[in-house]
Write a protein that holds these residues in place. Structure first.
Motif, PDB file in Angstrom:
ATOM      1  N   UNK A 253       0.844  -1.195   0.000  1.00 33.23           N
ATOM      2  CA  UNK A 253       0.000   0.000   0.000  1.00 33.23           C
ATOM      3  C   UNK A 253       0.876   1.240   0.000  1.00 33.23           C
ATOM      4  N   UNK A 254       1.883   1.193   0.840  1.00 35.17           N
ATOM      5  CA  UNK A 254       2.805   2.324   0.922  1.00 35.17           C
ATOM      6  C   UNK A 254       3.456   2.600  -0.436  1.00 35.17           C
TER       7      UNK A 254
ATOM      8  N   UNK B 283       3.236   5.845  -2.770  1.00 37.89           N
ATOM      9  CA  UNK B 283       4.460   6.561  -3.143  1.00 37.89           C
ATOM     10  C   UNK B 283       4.559   6.706  -4.667  1.00 37.89           C
ATOM     11  N   UNK B 284       4.262   5.615  -5.377  1.00 39.05           N
ATOM     12  CA  UNK B 284       4.311   5.681  -6.845  1.00 39.05           C
ATOM     13  C   UNK B 284       3.287   6.689  -7.359  1.00 39.05           C
TER      14      UNK B 284
ATOM     15  N   UNK C 148       4.292   9.827  -9.577  1.00 40.17           N
ATOM     16  CA  UNK C 148       3.810   9.999 -10.946  1.00 40.17           C
ATOM     17  C   UNK C 148       3.060  11.309 -11.096  1.00 40.17           C
ATOM     18  N   UNK C 149       2.293  11.678 -10.060  1.00 39.44           N
ATOM     19  CA  UNK C 149       1.583  12.955 -10.120  1.00 39.44           C
ATOM     20  C   UNK C 149       2.585  14.098 -10.228  1.00 39.44           C
ATOM     21  N   UNK C 150       3.615  14.020  -9.371  1.00 33.63           N
ATOM     22  CA  UNK C 150       4.622  15.085  -9.399  1.00 33.63           C
ATOM     23  C   UNK C 150       5.315  15.128 -10.763  1.00 33.63           C
ATOM     24  N   UNK C 151       5.638  13.937 -11.291  1.00 38.03           N
ATOM     25  CA  UNK C 151       6.308  13.887 -12.598  1.00 38.03           C
ATOM     26  C   UNK C 151       5.409  14.483 -13.679  1.00 38.03           C
TER      27      UNK C 151
ATOM     28  N   UNK D 169      11.627   2.133  -9.184  1.00 34.73           N
ATOM     29  CA  UNK D 169      12.970   2.586  -9.559  1.00 34.73           C
ATOM     30  C   UNK D 169      13.054   2.860 -11.062  1.00 34.73           C
ATOM     31  N   UNK D 170      12.278   2.126 -11.850  1.00 31.60           N
ATOM     32  CA  UNK D 170      12.286   2.391 -13.292  1.00 31.60           C
ATOM     33  C   UNK D 170      11.791   3.805 -13.592  1.00 31.60           C
ATOM     34  N   UNK D 171      10.634   4.157 -13.026  1.00 34.67           N
ATOM     35  CA  UNK D 171      10.069   5.480 -13.296  1.00 34.67           C
ATOM     36  C   UNK D 171      11.002   6.580 -12.793  1.00 34.67           C
TER      37      UNK D 171
END
Lengths: 355, 318
Positions: free
Chosen positions: B14-15, B19-20, B24-27, B275-277
């Motif tokens: 869940x964490x 976090x992802x 992604x939103x920030x990216x 880590x990929x993103x």
């Protein structure tokens, strides 16, 4: 007891979460405003004309040699005014990462990609894909697979390098009529670059300096210790030897160290190809009078000039010369743009260069 | 009921999803073009090999083991494919041979670990050096290139809208999830990780499990190597250099405890995604390769600290 521990950990989690959020918010702030300027291909300058994005990829980011090239590239971008320069490369020198970067730049739709390939075969598919998308692709510093790029910005022709080294040696050991024995310490006996240089050196010696006697060509297998040993052996075998060519960046310091430790600094001259920083101490103590290389800053400058000219259509295939701004007119040989002259570092000028 | 929901929320998975999501939103806010499907699909080709190796690595770390030799097995398998192809062997045969080489390398790791009772860290550290050395030695560090398009399609082409390697990964994850879920195989792996000695005494054939897992790891590395050769159209001895670090980082970020017995394959996959993103975005947006290592380090620390706190929380809630 249990509940207090729980509270403490809850507090920790909240604090940590806040910290992460803070990091992202600050990251978003300036980034969001940066967006327009970094959004490569779409941005325009004040006059409304299109900005050209050029990506300069070195073999390895962080090497002083490439940093000095990048400085020249920055200068060119500033002089041209319509160029947005991106300088990035793998910090570990991995060719796969170079290919990944080319793929990213292709997706972003930049205008020019200039790469100094670590492994031409690995980056070739990515370079071809970039060309298919209409991006101008050039190689610089080291050539790529020929059909994967438009032009190669060649820092110095094999002939210029070979003649430069021989002329330098001759003037270091006593002028054009000098009668002396010299030897070459090369990289591998199979090294393509070095073998072409050796060929040109031989013809140049035969044509111009008949009294110069090339007594041996020995490999050092790109191992400084072996270069050291080979040079020692040669000094024993030819006690009257006057000079050594160290024609790779590894064999040159190895040969110089051997001459220095034999106490023959100034008596036996060493010259060759290397970056100024790696040879500074030998130049200072007199073992080496001159170091031959090219002007790395001008190499970066020319690469950006060529990139811009390709993107704007000023340079098209078939041209035989190219106006490189403050560098003047440069020759084009087929699809090689030639930087031209070599640069010789000696006691007077070596401190001006830091790479 | 409430307790159960709370437990679900305090899971590492869940964490990670949260976090992802935040990342992604920030990216997307920083650079909207990064989140386009075409871009994501194209960039994903950089991660499948790592993702494929992460599957066996997760299982191995769950048994409190580790396999440092994956990158070197990749190198050896890649060069096997390349040299056999150069000798004129048909590519399907060359690839099969390189898969066999991978399987054998993995089996050898497992054999040493179970028969010689050497710690996996030591033995795979040794084979990491040995396999790489063999690859460099056999090939004299010369790369092989010029594979036909029918082969490079494996690494560069698409199949039903996704890179071929993505399907390979999906099938492998599917099979392993199916085997793990409520079956003896899955229970056995967790049991070994929790307490190997007790598991041994309870009659489970621990050695057979371990040999299977390390062999599987060798196979996955070889498979990744074939895909890598096809993608880059080059077989060379230094293929997969540093791969072990990337894979282990992803698995640990994914919430799999390095001491074994804790974590899930889904978590590890989320770790790979994270880590990929991060990697791709850092070089996409900032054009600074040096920031990559920094970002990866920060992620790893963050993730480990959070998981430690979450476990704490879980422990006191149960």
């Amino acid at each position: 007891m249990k509940s207090s521990r729980q509270n403490i950990s809850k507090g920790w989690i909240t604090t940590a979460f806040t910290a992460v959020l803070a990091v992202f918010l600050t990251a978003c702030g300036p980034g969001a405003s940066n967006n327009e300027s970094s959004n490569a291909s779409a941005s325009s300058d004040k006059n409304g004309s299109k900005k050209i994005t050029i990506c300069l990829i070195p073999k390895k980011k962080g090497l002083p040699y490439f940093t000095s090239c990048a400085a020249g590239a920055e200068l060119a971008a500033a002089d041209l005014g319509n160029v947005e320069l991106i300088y990035d490369g793998p910090t570990d020198g991995s060719p796969e990462k170079q290919a990944s970067m080319i793929e990213q730049y292709t997706l972003k739709g930049v205008d020019v990609i200039a790469v100094s390939p670590n492994d031409p075969d690995v980056v070739a598919p990515a370079m071809r894909k970039a060309r298919e998308k209409g991006i101008k692709v050039i190689s610089w510093d080291a050539d790529a697979v020929q059909d994967a790029r438009d032009y190669f910005v060649n820092q110095a022709t094999a002939q210029a390098i070979a003649h430069g080294m021989v002329d330098t040696m001759v003037s270091d050991i006593g002028g054009p009529d000098v009668k002396a024995e010299v030897a070459i310490v090369t990289a591998y006996l199979t090294a393509a670059n070095q073998n072409v240089w050796i060929q040109h050196m031989k013809t140049h010696i035969a044509d111009t300096y008949p009294n110069l006697n090339l007594v041996a060509i020995k490999p050092s297998d790109e191992d400084q210790k072996l270069a050291f040993k080979v040079t020692q052996d040669l000094m024993k075998a030819y006690p009257d030897i006057k000079g050594f060519f160290g024609i790779s960046s590894v064999s040159f310091p190895g040969a110089a160290e051997a001459v220095k430790q034999a106490g023959k600094s100034g008596e036996v001259m060493v010259t060759g190809l290397a970056t100024p920083n790696s040879m500074k101490s030998y130049v200072k103590d007199g073992t080496v009078k001159s170091v031959v290389l090219w002007n790395t800053s001008e190499l970066g400058y020319l690469t950006v000039m060529v990139g811009e000219a390709l993107a704007t259509g000023k340079l098209s295939s078939g041209a035989t010369s190219f106006d490189a701004g403050k560098l003047g007119e440069k020759k084009i040989d087929g699809d090689h743009v030639l930087l031209g002259d070599i640069l010789v570092f000696n006691q007077e000028n070596i401190d001006q260069y830091d790479f | 009921m409430k307790q159960r929901i709370l437990n679900m929320i305090w899971q590492p998975e869940t964490f990670l999803i949260v976090l992802i999501g935040i990342l992604l939103t920030a990216m997307g806010r920083l650079d909207a073009s990064f989140l386009q499907w075409e871009v994501q699909r194209a960039l994903s080709s950089h991660v499948w090999e790592l993702a494929i190796i992460a599957i066996p690595m997760t299982l191995i770390i769950l048994t409190a083991g580790i396999d440092l030799s994956v990158g070197s097995v990749m190198g050896l398998s890649a060069i096997t494919t390349g040299m056999l192809f150069q000798k004129g062997l048909p590519l399907p045969l060359a690839c099969s041979a390189s898969l066999l080489v991978g399987i054998f390398c993995g089996f050898l790791n497992g054999w040493f670990i179970t028969r010689m009772k050497v710690h996996p860290l030591i033995i795979t550290l040794a084979t990491m050096a040995a396999y790489r050395g063999m690859a460099e030695g056999i090939s004299h560090a010369k790369p092989v290139s010029g594979f036909p398009d029918s082969f490079t399609w494996l690494g560069q082409g698409d199949w039903f809208g996704l890179p071929v390697a993505a399907w390979v990964f999906a099938v492998m994850v599917g099979i392993v999830l199916w085997m793990m879920h409520g079956r003896a195989f899955g229970v056995g792996i967790y049991a070994i990780g929790h307490n190997e000695t007790a598991t041994r005494f309870s009659g489970l054939r621990v050695d057979r499990y371990l040999v299977t897992l390390y062999t599987f790891s060798g196979f996955a590395s070889a498979l990744a190597a074939v895909l890598f050769v096809a993608r880059r159209n080059t077989a060379k001895a230094d293929a997969g250099m540093g791969m072990e670090l990337g894979v282990i980082t992803a698995v640990v970020i994914g919430g799999v405890s390095i001491f074994g017995g804790r974590g899930t394959l889904i978590g590890a996959c989320l770790g790979v995604l994270l880590i990929h993103e991060t990697r791709e975005f850092v070089s996409w947006h900032w054009n600074r390769d040096e920031l990559n290592l920094l970002a990866l380090g920060i992620l790893l620390i963050l993730s480990v600290v959070f998981q430690k706190l979450l476990r704490h929380k879980q422990g006191s809630a149960i």
